[in-house]
Design a protein around this motif. Structure first.
Motif, PDB file in Angstrom:
ATOM      1  N   GLN A  46      -9.374  -5.313   7.196  1.00 33.11           N
ATOM      2  CA  GLN A  46      -9.495  -4.226   6.212  1.00 33.11           C
ATOM      3  C   GLN A  46      -8.158  -3.559   5.929  1.00 33.11           C
ATOM      4  OE1 GLN A  46     -11.046  -4.373   9.222  1.00 33.11           O
ATOM      5  NE2 GLN A  46     -11.639  -2.369   9.977  1.00 33.11           N
ATOM      6  N   HIS A  47      -7.177  -3.702   6.792  1.00 37.99           N
ATOM      7  CA  HIS A  47      -5.812  -3.223   6.552  1.00 37.99           C
ATOM      8  C   HIS A  47      -5.771  -1.801   5.994  1.00 37.99           C
ATOM      9  CE1 HIS A  47      -3.646  -6.814   7.723  1.00 37.99           C
ATOM     10  NE2 HIS A  47      -4.530  -7.550   7.071  1.00 37.99           N
ATOM     11  N   LYS A  49      -7.937   0.011   4.464  1.00 38.56           N
ATOM     12  CA  LYS A  49      -8.734   0.391   3.295  1.00 38.56           C
ATOM     13  C   LYS A  49      -9.976   1.173   3.749  1.00 38.56           C
ATOM     14  CE  LYS A  49      -5.890  -1.857   0.611  1.00 38.56           C
ATOM     15  NZ  LYS A  49      -5.017  -2.481   1.634  1.00 38.56           N
ATOM     16  N   ASN A  81      -2.603   0.708   3.965  1.00 38.92           N
ATOM     17  CA  ASN A  81      -3.006   1.873   3.175  1.00 38.92           C
ATOM     18  C   ASN A  81      -2.261   3.084   3.724  1.00 38.92           C
ATOM     19  OD1 ASN A  81      -4.208   3.925   1.762  1.00 38.92           O
ATOM     20  ND2 ASN A  81      -6.240   3.653   2.627  1.00 38.92           N
ATOM     21  N   ASN A 258      -9.420  -6.544   3.024  1.00 38.66           N
ATOM     22  CA  ASN A 258      -9.254  -5.284   2.298  1.00 38.66           C
ATOM     23  C   ASN A 258     -10.581  -4.587   1.987  1.00 38.66           C
ATOM     24  OD1 ASN A 258      -6.373  -5.425   2.193  1.00 38.66           O
ATOM     25  ND2 ASN A 258      -6.578  -6.956   0.577  1.00 38.66           N
ATOM     26  N   SER A 363       2.165   1.017  -0.081  1.00 43.07           N
ATOM     27  CA  SER A 363       1.265  -0.132  -0.055  1.00 43.07           C
ATOM     28  C   SER A 363       2.044  -1.445  -0.095  1.00 43.07           C
ATOM     29  CB  SER A 363       0.284  -0.070  -1.234  1.00 43.07           C
ATOM     30  OG  SER A 363      -0.572   1.046  -1.111  1.00 43.07           O
TER      31      SER A 363
END
Length: 476
Positions: A46-47, A49, A81, A258, A363
């Motif tokens: 998900q980095h 997000k 993020n 993401n 980002s």
């Protein structure tokens, strides 16, 4: 009279014998239906997000009203993020939302180490869910040691998860793909060195299912399925793949990246085997329902980050490679050096036409890498480019391959001799990974590379347009 007494005695004896016999029959085990139901929801990469977590919570809460539910993550929860990466407690918003959604377990991804050891310790301690990884040792430096595996029980269903992380971060070391200076006190092993130590865990734990929860990438998950047949399923991450396949009768899943998707695995289990399985990949970008309370919390995180300041203007849309050309040019000007390099994997986003927001730069460059300079000869630079095996964006002159040689020219297209000195600037991740080519002590500048780009844009009123550049070199 004696006859009546004998009759009553015989009658009562027979009654109690029959009664006891009946009780014994009714207390015998009644055959049970061993079929069990379970739904596993999974995400990965998900980095940072956040926005779709409110949808995920709504979906999961609805399913919990119907059956047993487990919620798992395939790693790489951080880096990508600025709302998360630049929070005053780096990474905490992600931990907070995963806690509130009700995650049960996560494997460690390579980018979990990006903030360094002290911050990772804090985030682990704040997690209400389990962390697992069988091929890392925290070496008693204070970070809570993750379990190699963990058994989660929901009502009558027991599932054991084994955690594994990739270790391809550096050619001459066994570390994940993160900044080497941020894992100096930790010890890693290749997954192949440890995985067979856990071949009998399903039997030891008396589990209904045994699942590899990996951060190794799709190709490695396929290899595991082919070579280690004791898993009932593999749920993975790292390659950002959308995977729903079966190899060697072992289902393998991965849900993109993401937080665009949520994987839903519905299982019927009988006698510790998967009797039936259905899979649904939920597209969160088109899903409309959400948990309003969690959405409010997410909105607050986004608003408090204060990242919507306009700091520049782009005349055109820039792909990630075109961003790389701009990025190195801005670094060269800001760091006042002759030549700059940027690893292609360090450019994490494209750039839209129009106003450039501060959030966009964070980002593009989410890793908080430091800025360093070196003075190197042209020969040393050529040696690095020729033998590192990697490609780099660059700014400052021209770099060309001519046969088995590299030619470096200055901005006026003059060929530079091998003994000519150049001052180069780059992020500190590059010399940490390729330390055999950067042997001298660098000069450390007091800002990250992202901060350098932001400062450049704030002090440069001209719109940017690097769509016609091609400043990328990889020795072939």
């Amino acid at each position: 009279m004696r006859f009546i007494k004998q009759f009553l005695t015989i009658f009562l004896f027979s009654f109690f014998v029959l009664a006891c016999s009946k009780d014994e029959n009714t207390s015998s085990p009644i055959p049970q239906n061993n079929t069990k139901e379970l739904t596993i929801f999974h995400i990965n990469d998900q980095h940072g997000k956040l926005d779709n977590f409110s949808k995920i919570k709504y979906i999961i809460d609805q399913e919990k009203e119907l059956t047993n539910v487990m919620v798992v993550c395939g790693g790489d929860i951080f880096s990508g993020n600025p709302v998360v990466d630049n929070h005053n407690e780096k990474g905490f918003p992600m931990i907070d939302l995963m806690n509130k959604v009700g995650f049960d377990i996560s494997t460690i991804g390579n980018h979990e180490f990006d903030y360094g050891e002290v911050i990772l310790k804090d985030r682990f301690q704040q997690s209400n869910f389990q962390w697992i990884c069988a091929n890392v040792n925290m070496n008693t430096i204070g970070i809570p040691e993750p379990n190699e595996y963990k058994t989660i029980t929901k009502n009558n269903v027991k599932v054991t998860f084994l955690g594994l992380v990739e270790t391809n971060g550096k050619e001459n070391a066994i570390i994940p793909s993160t900044h080497p200076w941020r894992v100096q006190n930790l010890t890693f092993q290749k997954y192949t060195s440890v995985i067979n130590n856990y071949a009998q865990i399903k039997e030891t734990e008396d589990s209904d299912l045994y699942i590899a929860l990996t951060h190794l990438g799709e190709n490695t998950d396929v290899s595991i399925a082919n070579n280690y047949s004791y898993f009932d399923a593999i749920i993975g991450g790292h390659s950002h793949s959308i995977t729903n396949t079966s190899v060697n009768n072992i289902p393998i899943f991965q849900a993109g990246s993401n937080l665009n998707y949520l994987g839903k695995i519905k299982l019927t289990i009988k006698n510790k085997n998967v009797e039936s399985l259905t899979y649904n990949l939920i597209n969160l970008t088109t899903y409309s329902n959400y948990d309003s309370t969690l959405k409010s919390i997410i909105d607050t995180y986004n608003e408090d980050a204060n990242l919507d300041e306009v700091i520049g203007y782009a005349n055109a849309y820039h792909s990630t490679s075109q961003v790389g050309y701009f990025y190195t040019d801005a670094l060269r000007n800001e760091m006042n050096v002759d030549l700059t390099f940027q690893n292609s994997g360090g450019i994490r986003a494209s750039l839209n036409e129009g106003d450039i927001l501060k959030s966009e730069i964070y980002s593009i460059d989410p890793f908080n890498n430091g800025s360093v300079t070196y003075t190197m000869t042209v020969a040393e630079i050529k040696n690095f480019l020729k033998n590192s095996g990697s490609g780099f964006y660059y700014s400052g002159g021209t770099i060309e391959q001519q046969g088995a040689d590299i030619v470096i020219k200055n901005e006026t297209q003059e060929i530079l001799s091998d003994n000519f000195n150049l001052k180069i600037g780059l992020n500190d991740y590059i010399p940490a990974v390729y330390d055999s080519y950067f042997t001298q002590t660098p000069t450390f500048l007091p800002y990250t590379t992202a901060e350098a780009i932001i400062n450049y844009l704030e002090n440069n009123s001209s719109p940017i347009n690097f769509t016609n550049y091609n400043n990328y070199f990889k020795f072939e």
